[in-house]
Scaffold this active site. Structure first.
Site, PDB file in Angstrom:
ATOM      1  N   LYS A 158       0.822  -1.214   0.000  1.00 20.46           N
ATOM      2  CA  LYS A 158       0.000   0.000   0.000  1.00 20.46           C
ATOM      3  C   LYS A 158       0.857   1.265   0.000  1.00 20.46           C
ATOM      4  O   LYS A 158       0.588   2.192  -0.746  1.00 20.46           O
ATOM      5  CB  LYS A 158      -0.929   0.022   1.226  1.00 20.46           C
ATOM      6  N   ARG A 188     -10.120   0.050   8.306  1.00 24.15           N
ATOM      7  CA  ARG A 188      -9.644  -1.292   8.608  1.00 24.15           C
ATOM      8  C   ARG A 188     -10.709  -2.134   9.281  1.00 24.15           C
ATOM      9  O   ARG A 188     -10.443  -3.288   9.620  1.00 24.15           O
ATOM     10  CB  ARG A 188      -8.458  -1.181   9.574  1.00 24.15           C
ATOM     11  N   ARG A 244      11.175  -6.382   5.639  1.00 24.15           N
ATOM     12  CA  ARG A 244      11.034  -4.972   6.018  1.00 24.15           C
ATOM     13  C   ARG A 244      11.490  -4.778   7.463  1.00 24.15           C
ATOM     14  O   ARG A 244      12.155  -3.793   7.784  1.00 24.15           O
ATOM     15  CB  ARG A 244       9.579  -4.523   5.849  1.00 24.15           C
ATOM     16  N   ARG A 288      11.257  -1.698  11.967  1.00 27.21           N
ATOM     17  CA  ARG A 288       9.921  -1.396  12.487  1.00 27.21           C
ATOM     18  C   ARG A 288       9.538  -2.479  13.475  1.00 27.21           C
ATOM     19  O   ARG A 288       9.520  -3.655  13.147  1.00 27.21           O
ATOM     20  CB  ARG A 288       8.929  -1.337  11.319  1.00 27.21           C
ATOM     21  N   ARG A 296      -1.232  -9.614  13.114  1.00 28.66           N
ATOM     22  CA  ARG A 296      -1.750  -8.609  12.159  1.00 28.66           C
ATOM     23  C   ARG A 296      -2.478  -9.284  10.999  1.00 28.66           C
ATOM     24  O   ARG A 296      -3.486  -8.778  10.517  1.00 28.66           O
ATOM     25  CB  ARG A 296      -0.616  -7.730  11.641  1.00 28.66           C
TER      26      ARG A 296
HETATM   27  P1  ADP Z   1       0.595  -2.279   7.861  1.00 25.18           P
HETATM   28  O1  ADP Z   1      -0.355  -1.958   6.760  1.00 25.18           O
HETATM   29  O2  ADP Z   1       1.935  -2.698   7.384  1.00 25.18           O
HETATM   30  O3  ADP Z   1       0.017  -3.228   8.896  1.00 25.18           O
HETATM   31  P2  ADP Z   1       0.347   0.414   9.038  1.00 25.18           P
HETATM   32  O4  ADP Z   1       1.545   1.266   9.057  1.00 25.18           O
HETATM   33  O5  ADP Z   1      -0.785   0.801   8.150  1.00 25.18           O
HETATM   34  O6  ADP Z   1       0.919  -1.015   8.707  1.00 25.18           O
HETATM   35  O7  ADP Z   1      -0.254   0.253  10.526  1.00 25.18           O
HETATM   36  C1  ADP Z   1       0.533  -0.168  11.591  1.00 25.18           C
HETATM   37  C2  ADP Z   1      -0.348  -0.460  12.816  1.00 25.18           C
HETATM   38  O8  ADP Z   1      -1.051   0.726  13.222  1.00 25.18           O
HETATM   39  C3  ADP Z   1      -1.453  -1.507  12.598  1.00 25.18           C
HETATM   40  O9  ADP Z   1      -0.989  -2.838  12.785  1.00 25.18           O
HETATM   41  C4  ADP Z   1      -2.479  -1.087  13.661  1.00 25.18           C
HETATM   42  O10 ADP Z   1      -2.123  -1.542  14.943  1.00 25.18           O
HETATM   43  C5  ADP Z   1      -2.373   0.428  13.676  1.00 25.18           C
HETATM   44  N1  ADP Z   1      -3.361   1.041  12.750  1.00 25.18           N
HETATM   45  C6  ADP Z   1      -3.083   1.679  11.581  1.00 25.18           C
HETATM   46  N2  ADP Z   1      -4.223   2.084  10.978  1.00 25.18           N
HETATM   47  C7  ADP Z   1      -5.246   1.678  11.783  1.00 25.18           C
HETATM   48  C8  ADP Z   1      -6.665   1.753  11.707  1.00 25.18           C
HETATM   49  N3  ADP Z   1      -7.284   2.333  10.674  1.00 25.18           N
HETATM   50  N4  ADP Z   1      -7.400   1.216  12.721  1.00 25.18           N
HETATM   51  C9  ADP Z   1      -6.819   0.635  13.761  1.00 25.18           C
HETATM   52  N5  ADP Z   1      -5.480   0.509  13.895  1.00 25.18           N
HETATM   53  C10 ADP Z   1      -4.698   1.023  12.925  1.00 25.18           C
END
Ligand code: ADP
Length: 190
Positions: A14, A89, A128, A134, A145
C-alpha cells in the site's frame, strides 16, 4: 475531487503504490499508520495508548482512529482528493468514512485492493523488519496482524463490492505492472 482507498493486507504494498499514485494524480496522502507512528514518536496521549495495541499487532480502537482521521481530514480542506492508506480497517471505520465524506460533500470513488498471497506477505514483512527495524515487523506480531486482517479488515471487500467500488488488483509482480493496473482503476472513475 477523487478519493481513493488503497486497501490490502499488511505488506501488500500500500505504501509503495500510494507514493506512485500521489506523484501521478497529486492526491494528498493520509496514512493512519504514519500518523500513529508520529504520535508515538512525540509521546502524545494518543501515541502512548496506540503503542500498546500496535506492539501486539492489534488494531487501535475505532473511536480513537475515527476521531484522529476526522481531524487530519479537516487539515486537508482544499485538497484535489485524498488517498486513504491503512483506513478503513473495520466495517465501523468504513461506515464512519462514508459519513464523514458525505458531510463534507464528497465520497470514496474507488477502492484499490492489492491481492497478495499470505506466504509472500510474511516474507516481505520479515524483510522490512530487518531493514527498517519497524518493531511490529517481527514474526509473532505479523501473525496477529494477518489474523486481524482476515477477521476484521477483509470483510470491507464485501462492503465495497456492494457499493460497486472495489477494484481488485493482482499485487504480485513488478511495482510498475501493479501500478499500471491501479492507473486503469483510477482513470475509470476520475
Ligand atoms: P501495515 O499496513 O503494514 O500493517 P500500518 O503502518 O498501516 O501497517 O499500521 C501499523 C499499525 O497501526 C497496525 O498494525 C495497527 O495496529 C495500527 N493502525 C493503523 N491504521 C489503523 C486503523 N485504521 N485502525 C486501527 N489501527 C490502525
Amino acid at each position: 475531487m477523487t478519493n481513493v482507498v488503497i486497501f490490502g493486507a499488511p505488506g501488500s504494498g500500500k505504501g509503495t503504490q500510494s507514493e506512485l499514485i500521489i506523484k501521478k494524480y497529486g492526491l494528498d496522502h493520509i496514512s493512519t499508520g504514519d500518523v500513529l507512528r508520529a504520535e508515538i514518536k512525540n509521546q502524545t496521549e494518543l501515541g502512548k495508548t496506540a503503542e500498546t495495541y500496535i506492539s501486539k499487532g492489534q488494531l487501535v480502537p475505532d473511536d480513537l482512529i475515527i476521531d484522529m482521521l476526522a481531524s487530519v481530514l479537516d487539515s486537508k480542506k482544499d485538497s484535489k482528493g485524498v488517498i486513504f492508506d491503512g483506513f478503513p480497517r473495520t466495517i465501523p471505520q468504513g461506515e464512519a468514512l462514508d459519513k464523514m465524506l458525505k458531510e463534507r460533500g464528497t465520497k470514496v470513488d474507488v477502492v484499490v485492493s492489492l491481492e497478495v498471497e499470505e506466504a509472500e506477505l510474511i516474507d516481505r514483512l520479515l524483510k522490512r523488519g530487518q531493514m527498517s527495524g519497524r518493531s511490529d515487523d517481527n514474526f509473532e506480531t505479523i501473525k496477529s496482524r494477518l489474523d486481524v486482517y482476515n477477521g476484521q479488515t477483509s470483510p470491507l471487500k464485501q462492503y465495497y463490492t456492494e457499493q460497486e467500488k472495489l477494484a481488485p488488483i493482482h499485487g504480485m509482480g513488478s511495482i510498475e505492472n501493479i501500478f499500471a493496473g491501479i492507473e486503469k482503476a483510477i482513470d475509470a472513475v476520475k
